[in-house]
Structure formats: C-alpha cells, structure tokens
Design a protein around this motif. Structure first.
Motif, PDB file in Angstrom:
ATOM      1  N   GLN A   1      37.200  33.531  34.604  1.00 14.76           N
ATOM      2  CA  GLN A   1      35.875  33.635  35.201  1.00 14.76           C
ATOM      3  C   GLN A   1      35.827  34.887  36.066  1.00 14.76           C
ATOM      4  OE1 GLN A   1      35.843  29.718  37.005  1.00 14.76           O
ATOM      5  NE2 GLN A   1      34.507  28.988  35.370  1.00 14.76           N
ATOM      6  N   PHE A   2      34.727  35.619  35.935  1.00 16.44           N
ATOM      7  CA  PHE A   2      34.585  36.863  36.693  1.00 16.44           C
ATOM      8  C   PHE A   2      33.111  37.174  36.902  1.00 16.44           C
ATOM      9  CE2 PHE A   2      34.583  37.798  32.249  1.00 16.44           C
ATOM     10  CZ  PHE A   2      33.718  38.861  32.067  1.00 16.44           C
ATOM     11  N   GLU A   3      32.833  38.007  37.899  1.00 10.68           N
ATOM     12  CA  GLU A   3      31.477  38.434  38.205  1.00 10.68           C
ATOM     13  C   GLU A   3      31.459  39.954  38.306  1.00 10.68           C
ATOM     14  OE1 GLU A   3      29.608  36.439  41.471  1.00 10.68           O
ATOM     15  OE2 GLU A   3      30.384  34.489  40.852  1.00 10.68           O
ATOM     16  N   PRO A   4      31.046  40.633  37.241  1.00 10.03           N
ATOM     17  CA  PRO A   4      31.014  42.098  37.308  1.00 10.03           C
ATOM     18  C   PRO A   4      29.930  42.569  38.272  1.00 10.03           C
ATOM     19  CG  PRO A   4      30.025  41.320  35.263  1.00 10.03           C
ATOM     20  CD  PRO A   4      30.574  40.117  35.970  1.00 10.03           C
ATOM     21  N   ASN A   5      30.187  43.716  38.915  1.00 12.92           N
ATOM     22  CA  ASN A   5      29.201  44.270  39.844  1.00 12.92           C
ATOM     23  C   ASN A   5      27.931  44.691  39.126  1.00 12.92           C
ATOM     24  OD1 ASN A   5      30.856  43.848  42.016  1.00 12.92           O
ATOM     25  ND2 ASN A   5      31.766  45.879  41.913  1.00 12.92           N
ATOM     26  N   ASN A   6      28.105  45.304  37.963  1.00 17.60           N
ATOM     27  CA  ASN A   6      26.934  45.598  37.134  1.00 17.60           C
ATOM     28  C   ASN A   6      27.395  45.765  35.705  1.00 17.60           C
ATOM     29  OD1 ASN A   6      27.167  48.296  36.131  1.00 17.60           O
ATOM     30  ND2 ASN A   6      26.344  49.174  37.988  1.00 17.60           N
ATOM     31  N   VAL A   7      26.600  45.242  34.795  1.00 19.22           N
ATOM     32  CA  VAL A   7      26.901  45.334  33.373  1.00 19.22           C
ATOM     33  C   VAL A   7      26.147  46.530  32.834  1.00 19.22           C
ATOM     34  CG1 VAL A   7      26.702  44.212  31.129  1.00 19.22           C
ATOM     35  CG2 VAL A   7      27.252  42.853  33.152  1.00 19.22           C
ATOM     36  N   VAL A   8      26.883  47.475  32.266  1.00 15.70           N
ATOM     37  CA  VAL A   8      26.273  48.692  31.741  1.00 15.70           C
ATOM     38  C   VAL A   8      25.677  48.387  30.372  1.00 15.70           C
ATOM     39  CG1 VAL A   8      26.692  51.074  31.064  1.00 15.70           C
ATOM     40  CG2 VAL A   8      27.918  50.088  33.014  1.00 15.70           C
ATOM     41  N   ASN A   9      24.366  48.626  30.253  1.00 18.95           N
ATOM     42  CA  ASN A   9      23.670  48.353  28.997  1.00 18.95           C
ATOM     43  C   ASN A   9      22.814  49.563  28.669  1.00 18.95           C
ATOM     44  OD1 ASN A   9      22.380  47.261  26.826  1.00 18.95           O
ATOM     45  ND2 ASN A   9      21.647  45.458  27.889  1.00 18.95           N
ATOM     46  N   PRO A  10      22.908  50.213  27.546  1.00 13.16           N
ATOM     47  CA  PRO A  10      23.785  49.872  26.434  1.00 13.16           C
ATOM     48  C   PRO A  10      25.215  50.313  26.713  1.00 13.16           C
ATOM     49  CG  PRO A  10      22.576  51.843  25.874  1.00 13.16           C
ATOM     50  CD  PRO A  10      22.088  51.398  27.237  1.00 13.16           C
TER      51      PRO A  10
ATOM     52  N   THR B   1      25.919  43.019  25.313  1.00 10.64           N
ATOM     53  CA  THR B   1      24.922  41.952  25.198  1.00 10.64           C
ATOM     54  C   THR B   1      25.524  40.564  25.414  1.00 10.64           C
ATOM     55  OG1 THR B   1      25.241  41.944  22.797  1.00 10.64           O
ATOM     56  CG2 THR B   1      23.426  43.275  23.654  1.00 10.64           C
ATOM     57  N   LEU B   2      26.852  40.444  25.310  1.00  8.61           N
ATOM     58  CA  LEU B   2      27.504  39.157  25.557  1.00  8.61           C
ATOM     59  C   LEU B   2      27.767  38.915  27.041  1.00  8.61           C
ATOM     60  CD1 LEU B   2      30.109  38.954  22.657  1.00  8.61           C
ATOM     61  CD2 LEU B   2      27.849  37.889  22.800  1.00  8.61           C
ATOM     62  N   LEU B   3      27.695  39.984  27.833  1.00 12.10           N
ATOM     63  CA  LEU B   3      27.958  39.877  29.267  1.00 12.10           C
ATOM     64  C   LEU B   3      26.638  39.809  30.023  1.00 12.10           C
ATOM     65  CD1 LEU B   3      30.808  42.508  29.537  1.00 12.10           C
ATOM     66  CD2 LEU B   3      31.040  40.024  29.388  1.00 12.10           C
ATOM     67  N   ARG B   4      26.675  39.241  31.220  1.00 15.61           N
ATOM     68  CA  ARG B   4      25.468  39.121  32.026  1.00 15.61           C
ATOM     69  C   ARG B   4      25.792  39.401  33.492  1.00 15.61           C
ATOM     70  NH1 ARG B   4      25.848  33.321  29.899  1.00 15.61           N
ATOM     71  NH2 ARG B   4      27.352  32.375  31.287  1.00 15.61           N
ATOM     72  N   GLU B   5      24.765  39.733  34.240  1.00 17.45           N
ATOM     73  CA  GLU B   5      24.933  39.887  35.682  1.00 17.45           C
ATOM     74  C   GLU B   5      25.310  38.522  36.246  1.00 17.45           C
ATOM     75  OE1 GLU B   5      24.688  42.807  37.314  1.00 17.45           O
ATOM     76  OE2 GLU B   5      24.117  43.866  35.489  1.00 17.45           O
ATOM     77  N   GLY B   6      26.194  38.486  37.194  1.00 13.23           N
ATOM     78  CA  GLY B   6      26.618  37.211  37.772  1.00 13.23           C
ATOM     79  C   GLY B   6      27.837  36.650  37.058  1.00 13.23           C
ATOM     80  N   SER B   7      27.906  35.346  36.991  1.00 15.41           N
ATOM     81  CA  SER B   7      29.089  34.670  36.487  1.00 15.41           C
ATOM     82  C   SER B   7      29.251  34.797  34.971  1.00 15.41           C
ATOM     83  CB  SER B   7      29.023  33.187  36.869  1.00 15.41           C
ATOM     84  OG  SER B   7      30.170  32.525  36.420  1.00 15.41           O
TER      85      SER B   7
END
Length: 147
Positions: free
Chosen positions: A42-51, A112-118
């Motif tokens: 389990q992890f919470e990235p600071n920001n998910v870079v998209n694309p 697209t599989l990752l999200r902000e938060g958990s």
C-alpha cells in the motif's frame, strides 16, 4: 560492534545487534506483514503523472513451483497485469541457498491504473502449495516513473 572489524570497510556490515534499533525507526507503529498467498503493498504517491507509465521492478531470490501474479488496485481483475507463469525448480526455500536462481522482471504499469491517494499492488502466489517449500522468496521490489 565487533572490535575485530572496527576501522575496516566491513564496519557497516558487521554491526551485530542492529535489531535493537527497531524501536528507534518505528517508535509509534509496527510494520505490518500480512502472510498468505497475496501480499499487499500500500502506498500513496504525491502525484501521479498522466500521461506516462511506471515500471515495477520485481526481483526474486528464489522460486519453487510458483506462479506470481501482479495486480494494481483491483485484486479480482482478470487477467492480472503480469504473470510469471510457472517458475522455479530450485530448493533455496528449504535453505539450500547455493541452489537459488535469481529472477528479475521490469513490468510496465500504465498511469491509468494508479490514482491520487491510496493505491495497492497485489502480489499473488497463485499456485497453492503442496509443500512448505513451494513459493517465492522476494529480493527487491520498486515502482518508479519511467523517464
């Protein structure tokens, strides 16, 4: 510290008793290890870079009649993002360390599989063991943004 190695380049590898520093590193909460056929990271990235895409580097020190499957944020998705297929025929899990075969994969993880938060990465050993020596031994796991 063992005085035999004091002052040598081996100092940092021969510090017996480091386990007593556990409470310095984790004063409030213990680490949680959930043992079973599925491990959860389990992890919470600071920001998910998209694309963009990420790479999950997964290394095993040993495998014995195992199949490791990787899923991201959905334990029940079929097919999994990645599967090793049936791997391993060594006996390092039984502590015959010189018999282990190292396995390494770089797995593409779409943003697209990752999200902000958990977020959760699920690692499932999908072959139920007929033996206590059937399974995998993890060595290294890392998720990084691809340049």
């Amino acid at each position: 510290m063992n005085k035999l190695y004091k002052g040598s380049r081996l100092d940092k590898f021969r510090q017996y008793g480091l386990w007593s520093r556990y409470y310095e590193h984790y004063p409030n909460n213990d680490l949680i290890y959930l043992v079973g056929t599925t491990w959860r990271i389990q992890f919470e990235p600071n920001n998910v870079v998209n694309p963009g895409n990420y790479t999950l580097q997964l290394a095993l020190a040993s495998a014995t009649y195992a199949e490791l499957q990787v899923r991201v944020n959905n334990l029940n998705v079929k097919p999994p993002l990645f599967s090793t297929g049936l791997i391993g025929d060594d006996n390092a899990i039984a502590r015959h360390g010189i018999h282990g075969l190292y396995w390494l994969w770089s797995i593409d993880v779409p943003c697209t599989l990752l999200r902000e938060g958990s977020n959760t990465i699920y690692l499932t050993q999908s072959r139920d063991g007929n033996s206590p020596f059937q399974g995998v031994m993890y060595d290294y796991i890392r998720l990084a943004k691809r340049p």
